[in-house]
Design a protein around this motif. Structure first.
Motif, PDB file in Angstrom:
ATOM      1  N   TYR A 176     -45.328 -62.794 -24.725  1.00 20.76           N
ATOM      2  CA  TYR A 176     -46.703 -63.036 -25.159  1.00 20.76           C
ATOM      3  C   TYR A 176     -47.732 -62.891 -24.042  1.00 20.76           C
ATOM      4  CZ  TYR A 176     -44.038 -65.012 -28.980  1.00 20.76           C
ATOM      5  OH  TYR A 176     -43.149 -65.190 -30.009  1.00 20.76           O
TER       6      TYR A 176
ATOM      7  N   LYS B 185     -41.231 -66.492 -22.800  1.00 20.48           N
ATOM      8  CA  LYS B 185     -42.510 -66.556 -23.507  1.00 20.48           C
ATOM      9  C   LYS B 185     -43.576 -65.713 -22.799  1.00 20.48           C
ATOM     10  CE  LYS B 185     -42.355 -71.076 -25.715  1.00 20.48           C
ATOM     11  NZ  LYS B 185     -42.908 -72.446 -25.693  1.00 20.48           N
ATOM     12  N   GLN B 186     -43.627 -65.827 -21.481  1.00 20.68           N
ATOM     13  CA  GLN B 186     -44.595 -65.057 -20.703  1.00 20.68           C
ATOM     14  C   GLN B 186     -44.363 -63.561 -20.863  1.00 20.68           C
ATOM     15  OE1 GLN B 186     -44.231 -66.624 -16.738  1.00 20.68           O
ATOM     16  NE2 GLN B 186     -45.794 -68.190 -17.069  1.00 20.68           N
TER      17      GLN B 186
END
Length: 162
Positions: free
Chosen positions: A160, A156-157
């Motif tokens: 996004y 996710k990091q």
């Protein structure tokens, strides 16, 4: 489905027994090999918790000792006339301070892990409530997420940003 996992995690966390000072202090600590050989039903029993607490407390002592040594080392500043030598000394000090800053952050995680042992929550993933796993905790005793949850967070990091 997420709430079911959370409620199961709460049940599992509350079933985990907390180590008492009297029970943890009398028995010799287990070795890594002994912990790895234990069955899944023994996960985070008193002996394992005592092992990880002792390991974390030793890490905490080492980090605090390093911090004290850095303070002493920085106080021993020697004035040198050569600008190149001065620059080298300043760069060494800057590197040492960066290292200590990382250790300060690790110290905070170590203290949180010790508190989670005392609270009976150590070894369980914060997101899923599943066991983090002995091999992962041996490699990173301050881990708060299972390997799968950590991989999802990192993905996710990456996708996004923070």
């Amino acid at each position: 489905m997420g709430q079911t996992q959370v409620s199961k995690a709460s049940e599992v966390a509350t079933k985990t027994t907390k180590p008492t000072p009297s029970s943890a202090g009398n028995a010799p600590l287990l070795t890594e090999e002994e912990i790895l050989q234990m069955s899944d039903k023994d996960y985070m029993n008193d002996a394992q918790l005592a092992f990880f607490k002792a390991r974390l407390q030793q890490l905490e002592r080492d980090l605090l000792k390093n911090a004290g040594e850095t303070t002493e080392h920085l106080r021993e500043t020697v004035l040198v006339p050569d600008p190149a030598d001065r620059a080298t000394i300043e760069e060494e000090h800057a590197l040492e301070l960066r290292t200590r800053d990382r250790e300060r952050k690790l110290l905070k995680k170590v203290q949180q892990a010790i508190a989670s042992i005392d609270a009976g929550e150590y070894g369980w993933c914060e997101e899923t409530g599943e066991p983090i796993g002995i091999p992962r905790l041996l490699a990173r005793p301050t881990a708060t997420l299972s390997l799968e949850a950590q991989q999802r967070r990192e993905l996710k990091q990456k996708l996004y940003g923070d």
